[in-house]
Design a protein around this motif. Structure first.
Motif, PDB file in Angstrom:
ATOM      1  N   ASP A   1      49.305  49.337 -23.025  1.00  0.00           N
ATOM      2  CA  ASP A   1      48.407  49.473 -21.872  1.00  0.00           C
ATOM      3  C   ASP A   1      48.207  50.932 -21.461  1.00  0.00           C
ATOM      4  O   ASP A   1      47.528  51.215 -20.492  1.00  0.00           O
ATOM      5  N   GLN A   2      48.819  51.858 -22.184  1.00  0.00           N
ATOM      6  CA  GLN A   2      48.719  53.304 -21.961  1.00  0.00           C
ATOM      7  C   GLN A   2      49.109  53.685 -20.533  1.00  0.00           C
ATOM      8  O   GLN A   2      48.520  54.569 -19.923  1.00  0.00           O
ATOM      9  N   THR A   3      50.143  53.012 -20.010  1.00  0.00           N
ATOM     10  CA  THR A   3      50.646  53.251 -18.661  1.00  0.00           C
ATOM     11  C   THR A   3      52.170  53.319 -18.688  1.00  0.00           C
ATOM     12  O   THR A   3      52.813  52.523 -19.367  1.00  0.00           O
TER      13      THR A   3
ATOM     14  N   GLY B   1      56.571  70.178 -10.056  1.00  0.00           N
ATOM     15  CA  GLY B   1      56.912  68.772 -10.221  1.00  0.00           C
ATOM     16  C   GLY B   1      55.964  68.060 -11.165  1.00  0.00           C
ATOM     17  O   GLY B   1      54.877  68.557 -11.497  1.00  0.00           O
ATOM     18  N   LEU B   2      56.374  66.889 -11.595  1.00  0.00           N
ATOM     19  CA  LEU B   2      55.606  66.117 -12.564  1.00  0.00           C
ATOM     20  C   LEU B   2      54.276  65.646 -11.983  1.00  0.00           C
ATOM     21  O   LEU B   2      53.247  65.682 -12.664  1.00  0.00           O
ATOM     22  N   ILE B   3      54.259  65.248 -10.731  1.00  0.00           N
ATOM     23  CA  ILE B   3      53.016  64.781 -10.116  1.00  0.00           C
ATOM     24  C   ILE B   3      51.997  65.917 -10.031  1.00  0.00           C
ATOM     25  O   ILE B   3      50.826  65.728 -10.332  1.00  0.00           O
ATOM     26  N   HIS B   4      52.446  67.099  -9.659  1.00  0.00           N
ATOM     27  CA  HIS B   4      51.534  68.252  -9.606  1.00  0.00           C
ATOM     28  C   HIS B   4      51.014  68.593 -11.005  1.00  0.00           C
ATOM     29  O   HIS B   4      49.840  68.955 -11.161  1.00  0.00           O
TER      30      HIS B   4
ATOM     31  N   LEU C   1      46.986  59.067 -11.888  1.00  0.00           N
ATOM     32  CA  LEU C   1      48.137  58.613 -11.115  1.00  0.00           C
ATOM     33  C   LEU C   1      47.736  57.352 -10.380  1.00  0.00           C
ATOM     34  O   LEU C   1      46.691  57.311  -9.728  1.00  0.00           O
ATOM     35  N   GLN C   2      48.561  56.308 -10.493  1.00  0.00           N
ATOM     36  CA  GLN C   2      48.288  55.047  -9.816  1.00  0.00           C
ATOM     37  C   GLN C   2      49.515  54.645  -9.008  1.00  0.00           C
ATOM     38  O   GLN C   2      50.629  54.714  -9.514  1.00  0.00           O
ATOM     39  N   ARG C   3      49.287  54.240  -7.783  1.00  0.00           N
ATOM     40  CA  ARG C   3      50.385  53.784  -6.929  1.00  0.00           C
ATOM     41  C   ARG C   3      50.283  52.275  -6.791  1.00  0.00           C
ATOM     42  O   ARG C   3      49.222  51.737  -6.468  1.00  0.00           O
ATOM     43  N   LYS C   4      51.385  51.587  -7.060  1.00  0.00           N
ATOM     44  CA  LYS C   4      51.446  50.140  -6.911  1.00  0.00           C
ATOM     45  C   LYS C   4      52.731  49.831  -6.152  1.00  0.00           C
ATOM     46  O   LYS C   4      53.824  50.074  -6.667  1.00  0.00           O
ATOM     47  N   ASP C   5      52.586  49.346  -4.938  1.00  0.00           N
ATOM     48  CA  ASP C   5      53.707  49.140  -4.021  1.00  0.00           C
ATOM     49  C   ASP C   5      54.407  50.487  -3.809  1.00  0.00           C
ATOM     50  O   ASP C   5      53.788  51.420  -3.360  1.00  0.00           O
TER      51      ASP C   5
ATOM     52  N   ILE D   1      51.688  56.564 -14.394  1.00  0.00           N
ATOM     53  CA  ILE D   1      50.785  57.501 -15.043  1.00  0.00           C
ATOM     54  C   ILE D   1      50.042  56.718 -16.107  1.00  0.00           C
ATOM     55  O   ILE D   1      50.646  56.001 -16.894  1.00  0.00           O
ATOM     56  N   LYS D   2      48.723  56.870 -16.114  1.00  0.00           N
ATOM     57  CA  LYS D   2      47.887  56.146 -17.062  1.00  0.00           C
ATOM     58  C   LYS D   2      46.992  57.131 -17.786  1.00  0.00           C
ATOM     59  O   LYS D   2      46.551  58.120 -17.218  1.00  0.00           O
ATOM     60  N   LEU D   3      46.746  56.851 -19.051  1.00  0.00           N
ATOM     61  CA  LEU D   3      45.844  57.671 -19.840  1.00  0.00           C
ATOM     62  C   LEU D   3      44.417  57.353 -19.435  1.00  0.00           C
ATOM     63  O   LEU D   3      44.013  56.195 -19.387  1.00  0.00           O
TER      64      LEU D   3
END
Length: 112
Positions: free
Chosen positions: A32-34, A72-75, A85-89, A94-96
């Motif tokens: 799923d490339q996530t 940081g990784l998010i930056h 970047l996807q937030r779930k709960d 990280i998704k391609l």
């Protein structure tokens, strides 16, 4: 660069290229490339444990390098359109990004 006092044994350009290529490869390996952000941190450190990364002649891991040099990784992920970047709960993934710019339609709503 986050810190002015740069005493790493690898350049920022080489580090950026290495991290980008590793993340892209890990995402492409997934169906799923996530990947969860915690898992990608673990995999980055695991896949580079034999890589010699030092700061002031002290051995460091890749996520420490990413945190100090790129904030940081998010930056780091935010710097590229290739990654989403996807937030779930309470989890961050990280998704391609597989959308090509040619798939976009730009609409100009400025009528005169």
């Amino acid at each position: 660069m986050v810190h002015k006092n740069y005493k790493w044994n690898i350049s920022e350009e080489k580090g950026r290229k290495t991290v980008y290529n590793l993340i892209e490869k890990m995402l492409k390996e997934r169906k799923d490339q996530t990947i969860d952000i915690d898992e990608i941190s673990f995999l980055l450190n695991n896949r580079t444990k034999n890589m010699n990364i030092t700061n002031n002649n002290k051995k460091k891991n890749l996520t420490n390098y990413i945190k100090v040099v790129f904030g940081g990784l998010i930056h780091f992920i935010d710097d590229y359109d290739t990654f989403l970047l996807q937030r779930k709960d309470d989890d961050i993934f990280i998704k391609l990004n597989t959308i090509e710019m040619s798939d976009w339609i730009f609409v100009d709503d400025d009528y005169e």
